[in-house]
Write an enzyme that holds these catalytic residues in place. Structure first.
Site, mmCIF file in Angstrom:
data_model
loop_
_atom_site.group_PDB
_atom_site.id
_atom_site.type_symbol
_atom_site.label_atom_id
_atom_site.label_comp_id
_atom_site.label_asym_id
_atom_site.label_seq_id
_atom_site.Cartn_x
_atom_site.Cartn_y
_atom_site.Cartn_z
ATOM 1 N N SER A 10 0.816 -1.212 0.000
ATOM 2 C CA SER A 10 0.000 0.000 0.000
ATOM 3 C C SER A 10 0.857 1.273 0.000
ATOM 4 O O SER A 10 1.550 1.548 -0.966
ATOM 5 C CB SER A 10 -0.961 -0.049 1.190
ATOM 6 O OG SER A 10 -1.948 0.937 1.098
ATOM 7 N N ASP A 42 10.705 5.745 -9.615
ATOM 8 C CA ASP A 42 10.373 6.334 -10.910
ATOM 9 C C ASP A 42 11.005 7.712 -11.100
ATOM 10 O O ASP A 42 11.286 8.120 -12.235
ATOM 11 C CB ASP A 42 8.852 6.444 -11.070
ATOM 12 C CG ASP A 42 8.218 5.122 -11.464
ATOM 13 O OD1 ASP A 42 8.942 4.120 -11.530
ATOM 14 O OD2 ASP A 42 6.993 5.092 -11.719
ATOM 15 N N LYS A 69 -0.675 -4.205 -3.266
ATOM 16 C CA LYS A 69 -1.975 -3.687 -2.796
ATOM 17 C C LYS A 69 -2.087 -2.245 -3.280
ATOM 18 O O LYS A 69 -1.570 -1.333 -2.662
ATOM 19 C CB LYS A 69 -2.050 -3.765 -1.263
ATOM 20 C CG LYS A 69 -3.220 -3.008 -0.621
ATOM 21 C CD LYS A 69 -4.553 -3.654 -0.921
ATOM 22 C CE LYS A 69 -5.650 -3.099 0.007
ATOM 23 N NZ LYS A 69 -6.008 -1.706 -0.227
#
Length: 413
Positions: A312, A323, A337
């Site tokens: 999560s 990224d 998740k």
């Protein structure tokens, strides 16, 4: 021309009459519904308006409603069961109906009053099996050696296949000092573990200045949960480690099951000066995004440790740092998740948890079921909590070696 206007006028009247008849039909139906049928209709409308998958698990959602409305709903219990079955047809373990006692219990659990065994649990989206996301550090479950991805097949004498996620959570909660027996399945083997419930201490941050074999001062920060205090504590840890002369950092998110989305976003901002942190996507497309702005607390090299228990908000933070080229991820692929649920309450005290959106990383990678893959994969044999971030911890050692090399190269340049 007059004839054409007349036809258009007649068509217009026909459409208006059709709409009026349809509206009158809805009004008449609403007036004719019993209280039980109205609750079913209310739950159906919430899902129809907000659910992420607009195919509703490739079924005619209107037809599902009509089928349930026609059932003999004699009392609240039969109505609750009917709504549960209606929602279960979506095939999403995170979208679920909550009876009044379950809804109250969920509200208590999210308020931070935690007593129990200290497990973050979920249902496997494909098999429906109850599995461990991660044990909370220092909890009875953690001390007993329960691991991420362990399957819980029985709680005391109750098979978990017969109960909901919220009922399973309720059965594991209880008064301090009371016992609960969990039957755990791992790699085809099953064993029963007796746990003594306790108060779960949520101290989310452990921080310490370490020195690599080549003398590089490394700030080690372990974050165990994204609660309301996490951002302030991580910021405090970074500031202290900067004063102590840290030249590189290891952020340990292993077995961190997540928590507050906002905490994940704010902690990403402590490391990033600009760039998207995460996108939220509903069934209409991109709903919104969170971005970094301002100056980070440090620009020193950073490694993030992740494993199967990182879920999560941990995955949002790890994905954002990866990224944006801010950190190197070391460890194992995360839990996967990446769904957002909203709670909707009804007048009788019951409620619905509905999946309304999903997360995507800055490069539009879907987190759900896939997880975040590390830049450097390092498998780790089970170790105790006391062995984390020690020479026995291969993932930690790989992070130290990477930072040591990176710092040496940076100094040479």
């Amino acid at each position: 021309m007059d004839a054409m206007h007349k036809r258009v006028f007649q068509v217009g009247i026909a459409i208006v009459l059709s709409i009026s008849i349809a509206l009158n039909g809805w009004v008449s139906e609403a007036a004719a519904l019993t209280n039980e049928q109205k609750l079913v209709a209310e739950a159906w409308r919430v899902v129809n308006r907000t659910y992420l998958d607009d195919t509703f698990n490739h079924q005619n959602w209107a037809a599902v409603r009509q089928k349930v409305i026609k059932q003999p709903l004699k009392d609240k219990e039969s109505t609750y069961t009917a709504i549960q079955q209606m929602v279960a047809s979506l095939g999403d373990p995170f979208t679920r109906f909550l009876r009044p006692e379950q809804y109250r219990s969920l509200q208590v659990n999210t308020s931070g009053e935690l007593t129990g065994v200290g497990l973050q649990i979920a249902l496997d989206a494909q098999t429906g099996a109850l599995e461990v996301v991660a044990p909370i550090a220092g909890s009875p479950a953690d001390k007993a050696g329960i691991r991420p991805r362990d399957r819980i097949t029985q709680i005391n004498d109750t098979p978990t296949a017969e109960i909901t996620l919220d009922e399973a959570a309720a059965k594991m909660r209880g008064t301090i000092g009371s016992h609960v027996a969990l039957t755990i399945e791992r790699e085809g083997e099953s064993k029963q573990i007796d746990l003594v419930r306790d108060r779960i201490e949520l101290n989310p941050v452990v921080a310490e200045l370490r020195t690599s074999p080549n003398g590089v001062p490394i700030g080690y920060i372990r974050l165990t949960q994204f609660n309301a205090n996490a951002t302030a504590e991580v910021a405090h840890a970074i500031a202290n480690l900067e004063k102590q002369g840290a030249d590189a950092y290891i952020l340990d998110l292993r077995n961190n099951p997540g928590g507050l989305l906002q905490a994940g976003v704010e902690i990403a901002r402590l490391w990033l000066d600009e760039g998207t942190i995460v996108y939220t996507v509903n069934r209409q497309g991109i709903q919104g995004s969170f971005a970094a702005y301002g100056s980070p607390l440090t620009r020193d090299p950073l490694v993030v440790l992740v494993n199967q228990g990182s879920a999560s908000a941990s995955e949002i933070l790890a994905g954002a740092l990866q990224d944006n080229g801010r950190a190197t991820l070391v460890g194992e692929t995360t839990f996967g998740k990446g769904l957002i649920q909203s709670l909707f309450d009804f007048s009788d005290g019951s409620g619905l948890a509905v999946t309304v959106a999903k997360y995507e990383t800055p490069s539009h990678r879907d987190i759900n079921k896939l997880g975040i893959s590390p830049d450097l994969t390092v498998k780790l044999e089970p170790i105790t909590r006391d062995e984390l971030a020690t020479p026995t911890d291969k993932q930690y050692q790989a992070a130290v070696e990477f930072l040591n090399t990176k710092s040496v190269v940076a100094k040479a340049a």
